[in-house]
Design an enzyme around this catalytic site. Structure first.
Site, PDB file in Angstrom:
ATOM      1  N   LYS A  50       0.872  -1.009  -0.193  1.00 42.37           N
ATOM      2  CA  LYS A  50       0.109  -0.090   0.031  1.00 42.37           C
ATOM      3  C   LYS A  50       0.900   1.161  -0.100  1.00 42.37           C
ATOM      4  O   LYS A  50       1.648   1.345   0.814  1.00 42.37           O
ATOM      5  CB  LYS A  50      -0.856   0.211   1.081  1.00 42.37           C
ATOM      6  CG  LYS A  50      -1.927   1.332   1.227  1.00 42.37           C
ATOM      7  CD  LYS A  50      -2.639   1.042   2.305  1.00 42.37           C
ATOM      8  CE  LYS A  50      -3.582   2.357   2.591  1.00 42.37           C
ATOM      9  NZ  LYS A  50      -4.496   2.481   3.923  1.00 42.37           N
ATOM     10  N   LYS A  89      -1.937  -1.459  -3.686  1.00 40.49           N
ATOM     11  CA  LYS A  89      -2.886  -0.515  -3.796  1.00 40.49           C
ATOM     12  C   LYS A  89      -2.192   1.040  -3.924  1.00 40.49           C
ATOM     13  O   LYS A  89      -1.156   1.049  -3.073  1.00 40.49           O
ATOM     14  CB  LYS A  89      -3.637  -0.374  -2.536  1.00 40.49           C
ATOM     15  CG  LYS A  89      -4.623   0.795  -2.312  1.00 40.49           C
ATOM     16  CD  LYS A  89      -5.257   0.651  -0.702  1.00 40.49           C
ATOM     17  CE  LYS A  89      -5.978   1.949  -0.531  1.00 40.49           C
ATOM     18  NZ  LYS A  89      -6.387   2.167   0.670  1.00 40.49           N
TER      19      LYS A  89
END
Ligand code: PBG
Length: 330
Positions: free
Chosen positions: A200, A253
């Site tokens: 992330k 992400k």
């Protein structure tokens, strides 16, 4: 052999031929719908930067979840906006908290819908950071990794006990997947899966989400825990550690600016790869579409196809319901 014997246009002549040689398919099976739930009743607050998305109360969320399931979407991802925030995000672990209530309501109304919960503290802390703060060696306030793990574990346990099928830690603390796995197993919750937000990145593309979840950091940024955008090799280490700690699914992400990371992850790890088509990726297309500058449907489906082509089997996307309907008719 080359032109004129070779003509790649031969297999592009009509829709049937193109359909036959299509290499990548997106289906509703690939899609997960993120949803926001807050305390109250009959609430359906529009999120201004994400047209078509709402902060729901448990009752209206349950209705919307049913609609998603009816459209063919197999799973939702729940984010909670609590009644009250405090420095350590204590509300996050409450078994009567809004996410747990929502999990119970949705599982009762739609038992076949897979319910995933986001496990993080940023919506629950009054400073908006994803963990408990302490002074670091530079004398600055920073998220204390090990002190945060305990709260995350309690939050994950609460969600799992409420009936979540999958818990999804998104905080980026070191060691949280292992800590959550051990705690789940110790309580007999070995059937609950972990989808780790493994790679992330600290990203500007989360802007609209922070309005939706009311979770922007009150000071500083998330650079001391989320990953730096330039680092692909470090992303592989994050993924590798989470797989080793017991993650069942790993996530990259955001998606679109990180397709190379998705591709490398899919080539390297034999666990399902998820990608989060984040709020900023959705909002920028919506905004352009509202101006008449882009065709929303075509742009969204092209993006989802690219994320699939890179190697993601699961895509978290704010287009999940529309895309499921578009794809059914495609
Ligand atoms: C943190 C979290 C974030 C998103 C999902 N989980 C935001 C952040 O790190 O600030 C972003 C999702 C999106 O932009 O759609 N709980």
């Amino acid at each position: 052999m080359g032109f004129p014997a070779v003509r790649l246009r031969r297999l592009r002549r009509n829709a049937t031929l193109r359909r036959m040689v299509r290499e990548t398919r997106v289906t509703a099976d690939n899609l997960i719908l993120p949803m926001f739930v807050r305390p109250g009743e009959g609430i359906r607050n529009p999120i201004p930067s994400m047209p078509g998305h709402f902060q729901y109360s448990v009752d209206t969320l349950t209705e919307a979840a049913k609609e998603a399931a009816d459209a063919g979407v197999p799973a939702i991802m729940l984010f909670g906006i609590p009644e009250a925030k405090d420095p350590s995000g204590g509300e996050a672990a409450r078994v009567d908290g809004v996410v747990c209530e929502a999990v119970r309501a949705v599982k009762e109304a739609c038992p076949g819908l897979c319910v995933i919960t986001d496990v993080c503290l940023c919506e629950y802390t009054d400073h908006g950071h994803c963990g408990v703060l302490a002074e670091n060696r530079d004398g600055n306030p920073d998220v204390d990794n090990d002190a945060t793990l305990g709260v995350l574990v309690e939050e994950a346990l609460a969600h799992a006990q409420a009936g979540a099928d999958i818990v999804a830690p998104s905080d980026m603390m070191d060691g949280r997947v292992g800590a959550i796995r051990a705690a789940l197993d110790a309580r007999g919750l070995h059937e609950v899966a972990i989808m780790a937000y493994s790679a992330k990145f600290a990203s500007a593309f989360y802007g609209p989400f922070r309005d939706a979840a009311e979770s922007p950091p009150a000071f500083g940024d998330r650079a001391s825990y989320q990953m730096p955008a330039p680092n692909a090799r470090e992303a592989m280490r994050e993924l590798e550690l989470d797989v080793a700690e017991g993650a069942d699914i790993v996530m990259v992400k955001p998606a679109l600016a990180y397709l190379d990371i998705i591709q490398r992850a899919a080539q390297r790890f034999d666990v399902p790869i998820a990608a989060y088509n984040v709020s900023g990726e959705f909002s920028m297309v919506k905004a352009a579409a509202l101006q008449g500058w882009l065709n929303e449907r075509e742009t969204a489906l092209e993006m989802l196809t690219a994320i699939r082509r890179a190697g993601a089997g699961l895509i978290l996307t704010y287009w999940a319901v529309e895309a499921a309907r578009w794809l059914e008719r495609a």
